[in-house]
Every structure is written in structure tokens, then in C-alpha cells.
Write an enzyme that holds these catalytic residues in place. Structure first.
Site, PDB file in Angstrom:
ATOM      1  CD  GLU A 199      68.762  20.601  32.234  1.00 56.78           C
ATOM      2  OE1 GLU A 199      67.653  20.668  31.678  1.00 56.78           O
ATOM      3  OE2 GLU A 199      69.475  19.572  32.206  1.00 56.78           O
ATOM      4  CG  HIS A 369      40.859  32.160  52.412  1.00 57.27           C
ATOM      5  ND1 HIS A 369      39.802  32.936  52.824  1.00 57.27           N
ATOM      6  CD2 HIS A 369      41.081  31.275  53.409  1.00 57.27           C
ATOM      7  CE1 HIS A 369      39.415  32.544  54.036  1.00 57.27           C
ATOM      8  NE2 HIS A 369      40.174  31.541  54.412  1.00 57.27           N
TER       9      HIS A 369
END
Length: 509
Positions: A199, A369
Site C-alpha cells: 500500500e 451528544h
């Protein structure tokens, strides 16, 4: 499992449990379970508070017995002196030598390689390679995560060179870097221990093509190689004067202290990189010189193992209440899960219990949240680490940082205390554990210390579980099969064959 280790675990399993509220009846609890590491004169320090966990004197004594049975002191000595810590690969684990601790020859080699890197970094800053404003750093795993973390934390206001770390083979990642860089003023750093990572080398070739296609007459002259295999880098085409080696005894996820840290030093300057090393060394000294429950990384490992093995918690959450540490949970995922996500002991036997929990997390008030609903009222018990800095990283109205810290501390208090309400859906069970790591400031020294603390915590967990944290054979099988797909002629299971066919990759269709 040796009898002494089994006896220690049996004792821990039978130790009584109290609620966190009951434990705080001990007025000395905060003092007993908090500790501070100083990072040197004028460098501040870090407070480590484990008082909101269920650790008790009895549990700490039991874990100290386990550490003795597992010969933690001997394993630590082997690590520090460059012994055979990584038995399955027949090598030492010498990342501490990069911070000035270890056998003399390794420390001397690290110093010499650091000086070589420093000379190149300073030469680039002084214009020896022409005007350099950008660096594209290609690597994967530890050779990318460490630099990305440090640059994101430290280079927001200090960047001497604009660094883009690319690890994903997905071309979208490279295109994003290309869009932000001027090829006329861009260097390429290739970070690969073996200099054979497919890669990374594929991404590197694409960067070279991009440079050449955009008017750079000698793209190869823009390459810096960071590797433990300099001969392979030369064969690939890198000028030997632009190769920054590092020792074979440094694993990828422990490598940002070596020449893999080149992009950090290039982005923020050598003095800042050196301060990272010094902060890490301060934690090293504490870890080496302190025994039992007073050893803060070891105490953290005691807590980890209590929740993982005794309480059956399968995840651990980390929340950084500092935007500069946004990448820290991802960094810890590799450090902890690649190191300790093992199913066999150092002698090749099946482990007797769970090893690494799943590490996950997020950033500050954003996570409140989202995932904190599960932490407060869900059915999973999840130990939480909060990380924050007393000093702000911004120059805005102080209300921003005060609100940030108040939220951080309030979450730990809420997890512990809970709340009873007339409506079940509005009730919080409480008695949920958390630890807090509070830096005086988030600077290069404290970042180095934070990383070193978690390296030692990970090592301590491994020793007490009897596993090797320094190999990672589990990442190889998927790579091997990907190479077989590329080569062709291999027949896979029907599900994989169908996917290959759908993507046009199946030469057996």
C-alpha cells in the site's frame, strides 16, 4: 497457567465489591489513587486520577501479587536492557533506547541516527533542497498514526512545513493531499520498516507520477526514505543520502520516536521533537524506578484487568476533551489492540481469559451528544478515560475552555453518582467507573509523556496476561489473501467469489 498466577487470579475473583459512592467514604481515597508525574523543571506535569474506579486496597494488593507471580519486574528489566522481549520474532523491543534508556550500544545508535535526522531536517528548513513548503508522508499503521497524531496536536500554530499523512490505499486520500500541495515545493517521505509494504509503495509511486506530471524534473530527488531496510530503499531508487534508518528492534506502533518521527520534526522543528522525547523519558524513569501500585502505568493496567477479566467489560472508552488530541483514541486503538489482541500466551498456549478489550472513543463535548447516552443509561458497563489540559489551546474567550473542562469533570461525576428519578427513563444507575488524565498543558513534552504512559500501560497489561505485545501476526492473513487475488488463479469461498465477480475482480468467472 502456573499455580501462583492462578492463585492470584482466584483471589482477585473472590475479592468483595463496593460501590463507588461507598468507596469514597475513605477520605484519603483521592490521595491514594491519584498520582503525578513531573516532566522536568519548567515543563509541567500530568495528574493521573484513578479514584473513580472500583480499585480498593484489597484489589491493589491482589494485583501486586499477580505482578509478582507473573515476574513483572523481570519482564520490565528485560525490556529496559534490550533483552528478548519479543520472543516469537527473536528480537528485543528497543523503543526506549530512542528516548535515551537501554543498553549503551542501542542508546548510542539512537543518538547517532537522531543526529542524522536532525541534520537533514535543519538542512531542509534552511533551504538546502530549495523552497519546501509541503511534505506528503506515506506510510501505514504505526508509521502513519504516530506522526499524524503528533502533527495534529502540535503543528496547528507552529507548522514550519505543511505535512499531509496518507495511509489509505484509497486514491481519494492522495487526491486530497495533492489538492492541498504545490508540487514545485513538495517533498515525499516513504515510511516502511521493510520497504516492501504494498500500500505504501503504491501510494509513493502515485506521488512520484503526480510530481513528474506537474513539472518536477527529478521527482526521485524529492524522496526521503524512513526504513529499517535501507538496502531495499536504495534498490527501489532512493538516494542513500536521503535515507533515515531505524533499528529492526523497533516495532511500527512504537516507532514515532525513531526516524519515523521525521515528519513531526519537519513540521514543528527539532526542539519540539526533542521535547517529546524528553517527556516520554520522564515517564520511562517513573515506570522503571517505581514498584507496585505506585507505578502509575502499572496501576492503570490493574484497573484495565479488573474491568476486563473480573467484571467482563469488553470495551474501554477514551475521550479527549481537547481538539488537539482528536486522533488519540485512534492511536490507542492500534497500540492496545494490535499489541494485546492475542489468543495465545508467550509459550503458545491458549489464554485463560479475555485479552485486549476493544478500545474506542472520541472528542469531548461532541461525544456527549452521541455515545454518552449508552455510557450513562445503557446496559453495557464501559470503563472510561477522560483526557484534558488545564491550559487552553486557543486564544478565544476563556469561557470556551472553562466550559470544556467543566463538562469533562461533570461527566465523570455523573457516571459515578447517577441519579434516581420518578420516571425510569430519566434515571441514571451510576456506579460507572472513569479515570481522568489531566495535563498542566498540552505541549510536546506532555504529548510524549501521554504516549509513553500508554505504551507502558499496554506492556504491563501484556505481562500480567502472559502474552507478547510486540508481534502482530494477525494482520498478515488478509494481506496474503489479497496478494492471491491480485495474482489470480485462487478459488475462494462462494461468498467471496460472488463479491469478486460483482466488482469485476474474479478471473475464475
Amino acid at each position: 497457567m502456573p499455580d501462583a498466577i492462578k492463585a492470584a487470579w482466584d483471589k482477585l475473583d473472590q475479592t468483595g465489591v463496593q460501590t463507588l459512592a461507598e468507596l469514597f467514604a475513605d477520605r484519603d481515597r483521592v490521595a491514594k489513587l491519584s498520582g503525578r508525574i513531573s516532566l522536568g523543571e519548567g515543563a509541567g506535569g500530568i495528574l493521573f486520577d484513578w479514584s473513580k474506579t472500583h480499585l480498593t486496597d484489597d484489589l491493589l494488593a491482589g494485583f501486586e501479587d499477580l505482578a509478582e507471580a507473573a515476574d513483572f519486574a523481570g519482564a520490565r528489566e528485560t525490556l529496559v536492557t534490550g533483552g528478548l522481549s519479543n520472543a516469537s520474532e527473536g528480537r528485543a523491543a528497543e523503543h526506549l533506547a530512542q528516548r535515551g534508556i537501554g543498553k549503551d550500544s542501542s542508546v548510542e545508535e539512537a543518538f547517532a541516527l537522531h543526529q542524522r535526522m536532525r541534520m537533514l531536517v535543519e538542512a531542509i528548513h534552511q533551504g538546502a533542497l530549495g523552497e519546501i513548503r509541503h511534505l506528503i508522508h506515506v506510510g501505514i499503521g504505526g508509521s502513519a498514526l504516530g506522526p499524524a497524531l503528533a502533527i495534529n496536536a502540535l503543528a496547528r500554530d507552529l507548522a514550519l512545513v505543511d505535512v499531509h499523512v496518507v495511509s489509505n490505499i484509497d486514491g481519494c486520500a492522495l487526491e486530497q493531499a495533492f489538492a492541498a500541495c504545490d508540487p514545485a515545493t513538495t517533498l515525499l517521505a516513504i515510511a516502511s520498516k521493510t520497504f516492501g509494504t504494498v500500500e505504501t509503495l503504491t501510494n509513493a509511486q502515485s506521488v512520484l507520477r503526480w510530481l513528474g506530471d506537474n513539472g518536477v524534473s527529478d521527482p526521485g530527488g524529492r524522496v526521503i526514505a524512513l526504513t529499517a531496510n535501507p538496502e531495499q530503499a536504495v534498490e527501489w531508487g532512493v538516494d542513500e543520502t536521503r535515507i533515515l534508518p531505524f533499528p529492526e528492534t523497533i516495532g511500527g506502533r512504537y516507532s514515532l520516536w525513531s526516524s519515523i518521527g521525521f515528519p513531526i520534526a519537519l513540521a514543528v522543528g527539532w526542539d519540539e521533537f526533542s521535547a517529546m522525547l524528553e517527556g516520554a523519558q520522564a515517564v520511562d524513569v517513573h515506570f522503571i524506578e517505581t514498584d507496585g501500585r505506585d507505578n502509575l502505568p502499572l496501576r492503570a493496567a490493574f484497573s484495565d484487568l479488573y474491568y476486563n477479566r473480573v467484571c467482563g467489560c469488553r470495551t474501554r472508552a477514551v475521550f479527549a476533551y481537547d481538539e488537539r488530541l482528536a486522533l488519540f483514541p485512534a492511536y490507542l486503538q492500534q497500540l492496545e489492540m494490535e499489541s494485546n489482541g492475542k489468543g495465545v500466551t508467550v509459550d503458545g498456549q491458549p489464554v485463560s481469559g479475555p485479552t485486549a478489550p476493544i478500545t474506542w472513543g472520541g472528542v469531548g463535548t461532541e461525544a456527549q451528544h452521541a455515545v454518552f447516552q449508552l455510557l450513562h443509561q445503557g446496559t453495557h458497563l464501559v470503563p472510561v478515560d477522560f483526557i484534558a489540559s488545564i491550559a487552553p489551546g486557543d486564544e478565544l474567550d476563556p469561557v470556551h475552555h472553562r466550559t470544556l473542562l467543566m463538562n469533562c469533570f461533570a461527566q465523570g461525576a455523573a457516571l459515578m453518582a447517577g441519579r434516581r428519578d420518578a420516571g425510569a427513563e430519566r434515571s441514571y444507575p451510576g456506579n460507572r467507573p472513569s479515570a481522568t488524565i489531566l495535563c498542566d498543558d498540552l505541549d510536546a513534552a506532555s504529548l510524549g509523556a501521554l504516549i509513553a504512559f500508554h505504551e507502558h500501560r499496554t506492556f504491563a497489561n501484556a505481562v500480567l496476561m502472559g502474552i507478547n505485545p510486540f508481534d502482530q501476526f494477525g494482520v498478515e492473513l488478509g494481506k496474503t489473501l489479497a496478494r492471491k487475488i491480485e495474482k489470480g488463479g485462487e478459488v475462494f469461498d462462494p461468498g467471496t467469489e460472488a463479491l469478486l465477480a460483482a466488482a469485476g475482480l474474479n478471473d475464475n468467472a
